[in-house]
Design a protein around this motif. Sequence first.
Motif, mmCIF file in Angstrom:
data_model
loop_
_atom_site.group_PDB
_atom_site.id
_atom_site.type_symbol
_atom_site.label_atom_id
_atom_site.label_comp_id
_atom_site.label_asym_id
_atom_site.label_seq_id
_atom_site.Cartn_x
_atom_site.Cartn_y
_atom_site.Cartn_z
ATOM 1 N N THR A 205 0.833 -1.213 0.000
ATOM 2 C CA THR A 205 0.000 0.000 0.000
ATOM 3 C C THR A 205 0.865 1.259 0.000
ATOM 4 N N ASP A 206 2.096 1.153 0.492
ATOM 5 C CA ASP A 206 2.989 2.311 0.534
ATOM 6 C C ASP A 206 3.429 2.746 -0.862
ATOM 7 N N VAL A 207 3.404 1.835 -1.829
ATOM 8 C CA VAL A 207 3.891 2.164 -3.180
ATOM 9 C C VAL A 207 2.835 1.917 -4.256
ATOM 10 N N ARG A 208 1.647 1.509 -3.857
ATOM 11 C CA ARG A 208 0.641 1.173 -4.873
ATOM 12 C C ARG A 208 0.272 2.384 -5.719
ATOM 13 N N SER A 209 0.249 3.565 -5.127
ATOM 14 C CA SER A 209 -0.054 4.764 -5.927
ATOM 15 C C SER A 209 1.062 5.035 -6.934
ATOM 16 N N ASP A 210 2.314 4.767 -6.559
ATOM 17 C CA ASP A 210 3.431 4.930 -7.485
ATOM 18 C C ASP A 210 3.332 3.929 -8.640
ATOM 19 N N ILE A 211 2.901 2.714 -8.326
ATOM 20 C CA ILE A 211 2.740 1.700 -9.369
ATOM 21 C C ILE A 211 1.653 2.126 -10.356
ATOM 22 N N ALA A 212 0.548 2.626 -9.813
ATOM 23 C CA ALA A 212 -0.549 3.070 -10.682
ATOM 24 C C ALA A 212 -0.101 4.220 -11.572
ATOM 25 N N ALA A 213 0.675 5.147 -11.007
ATOM 26 C CA ALA A 213 1.142 6.296 -11.786
ATOM 27 C C ALA A 213 2.143 5.864 -12.854
ATOM 28 N N PHE A 214 2.876 4.783 -12.597
ATOM 29 C CA PHE A 214 3.878 4.311 -13.559
ATOM 30 C C PHE A 214 3.213 3.743 -14.811
ATOM 31 N N GLY A 215 2.035 3.180 -14.640
ATOM 32 C CA GLY A 215 1.258 2.753 -15.804
ATOM 33 C C GLY A 215 1.480 1.338 -16.283
ATOM 34 N N ARG A 216 2.260 0.542 -15.572
ATOM 35 C CA ARG A 216 2.445 -0.856 -15.957
ATOM 36 C C ARG A 216 1.762 -1.758 -14.933
ATOM 37 N N PRO A 217 1.365 -2.968 -15.345
ATOM 38 C CA PRO A 217 0.688 -3.875 -14.412
ATOM 39 C C PRO A 217 1.545 -4.167 -13.180
ATOM 40 N N GLU A 218 0.874 -4.311 -12.054
ATOM 41 C CA GLU A 218 1.599 -4.607 -10.815
ATOM 42 C C GLU A 218 2.413 -5.888 -10.946
ATOM 43 N N ALA A 219 1.870 -6.885 -11.644
ATOM 44 C CA ALA A 219 2.596 -8.142 -11.818
ATOM 45 C C ALA A 219 3.914 -7.920 -12.551
ATOM 46 N N ASP A 220 3.913 -7.060 -13.585
ATOM 47 C CA ASP A 220 5.149 -6.765 -14.316
ATOM 48 C C ASP A 220 6.137 -6.007 -13.434
ATOM 49 N N VAL A 221 5.615 -5.119 -12.617
ATOM 50 C CA VAL A 221 6.482 -4.360 -11.710
ATOM 51 C C VAL A 221 7.169 -5.298 -10.722
ATOM 52 N N ILE A 222 6.433 -6.259 -10.179
ATOM 53 C CA ILE A 222 7.017 -7.198 -9.216
ATOM 54 C C ILE A 222 8.061 -8.085 -9.897
ATOM 55 N N LYS A 223 7.790 -8.511 -11.134
ATOM 56 C CA LYS A 223 8.789 -9.294 -11.869
ATOM 57 C C LYS A 223 10.073 -8.483 -12.046
ATOM 58 N N MET A 224 9.919 -7.224 -12.482
ATOM 59 C CA MET A 224 11.088 -6.376 -12.662
ATOM 60 C C MET A 224 11.805 -6.136 -11.334
ATOM 61 N N ALA A 225 11.035 -5.892 -10.279
ATOM 62 C CA ALA A 225 11.636 -5.649 -8.965
ATOM 63 C C ALA A 225 12.439 -6.861 -8.492
ATOM 64 N N SER A 226 11.941 -8.060 -8.801
ATOM 65 C CA SER A 226 12.668 -9.266 -8.380
ATOM 66 C C SER A 226 14.007 -9.365 -9.106
ATOM 67 N N ILE A 227 14.060 -8.905 -10.352
ATOM 68 C CA ILE A 227 15.325 -8.884 -11.091
ATOM 69 C C ILE A 227 16.262 -7.830 -10.501
ATOM 70 N N LEU A 228 15.719 -6.654 -10.221
ATOM 71 C CA LEU A 228 16.535 -5.572 -9.669
ATOM 72 C C LEU A 228 17.117 -5.966 -8.313
ATOM 73 N N GLU A 229 16.346 -6.736 -7.534
ATOM 74 C CA GLU A 229 16.815 -7.190 -6.220
ATOM 75 C C GLU A 229 18.098 -8.002 -6.359
ATOM 76 N N GLU A 230 18.179 -8.764 -7.452
ATOM 77 C CA GLU A 230 19.342 -9.615 -7.668
ATOM 78 C C GLU A 230 20.476 -8.896 -8.389
ATOM 79 N N GLU A 231 20.124 -7.953 -9.254
ATOM 80 C CA GLU A 231 21.109 -7.349 -10.139
ATOM 81 C C GLU A 231 21.802 -6.121 -9.548
ATOM 82 N N GLY A 232 21.159 -5.415 -8.644
ATOM 83 C CA GLY A 232 21.733 -4.190 -8.094
ATOM 84 C C GLY A 232 21.826 -4.226 -6.585
#
Length: 346
Positions: A205-232
């Motif tokens: 809930t702390d970032v859901r408004s940011d996700i909505a403003a970004f314009g991509r599905p939450e599922a895609d954001v979580i997939k990308m975030a999981s990659i970023l967690e490992e890569e950076g």
Amino acid sequence: MDSGSLKYIQEPPHEELLPPPRRFRLPEKRRLALVGAAVLILFVFYRIFLAAPAGNQANEQTIVTIPSGEGLTGAARILSSAHQVRSQFFLKALVVLFGGPRAVQAGDYYFERPESAIWVAWRLTHSVYELVNVRITVPEGLNSKEISLLFANQPLFTKFDQIDFLKAAAPHEGYLFPDTYFFPPNVTARAVVDAMLATYQKRITDVRSDIAAFGRPEADVIKMASILEEEGRTTETREIIAGILWKRLDQGMPLQVDSAFALVNGKKASKDISLSDLAIDSPYNTYTHKGLPPTAISNPGLDSIRAAVHPIATKYYYYLSDDQGNMHYAVTLDEHVANKQKYLSN
């Protein structure tokens, strides 16, 4: 003097001088024998009723389960097998004393250390389970298999089943929120999954408004975030990598993310991935398959989720991390290959 007025004072008769009463005294040997017997009785009483089991057989920090419908004899046998009581007979006698032969309460009893038979009997008859919550921290970036190993390696979680956890967690990779949890020792795999999913819903809930403003599905954001967690490693590098990877996706380029191989063949580090690995036919092989992987590759924290929706735009298309964790970026493939030769040890 009138004799009628005379008063005769009679002295009390002299008491006979009696010898002082004789005190009964046991012979020295018999007195020592009685003292020894009393000490022995107290020692036996202590060992049976007060002292906890000791030695190599005494199990510390364990859970003993008394099944529903188990009788007094069965409960005593279970506790004896778990080395939590010295004598089944005296345990049963104490249970009868405290509540009767049918007073045993079923359930999971947590023993931080071996206890006296008196206290064990009292617990059995009064449902004193003492299931103190166990603290466990799930770090960011673990996948469901790694989380299952984390719980399985905690010896207090005796009811946790890895296979059950993996089955329950499979549809929710990426949403098992990393955090510090407090679970009772008899927690089940399903309860762990439910708790982690509930924490995700609370924290997102702390970032859901940011996700909505970004314009991509939450599922895609979580997939990308999981990659970023490992890569950076830092927020800034994750945001730069997010800018690169979203750009590659938008331009139809494969992501070519090495960390996704953790779900292909268990390899995470770039130095461990061979040319033959790059040819593996798997939807998680982001060299041979364009787009995001089918699911998240790990379970990201809030920092990575925020980075996914706050990418930093750059001119770069490639990046790598050297042996010290420093990032090196490149615009062209040739520059990227040069960086590999320069910064990665063979």
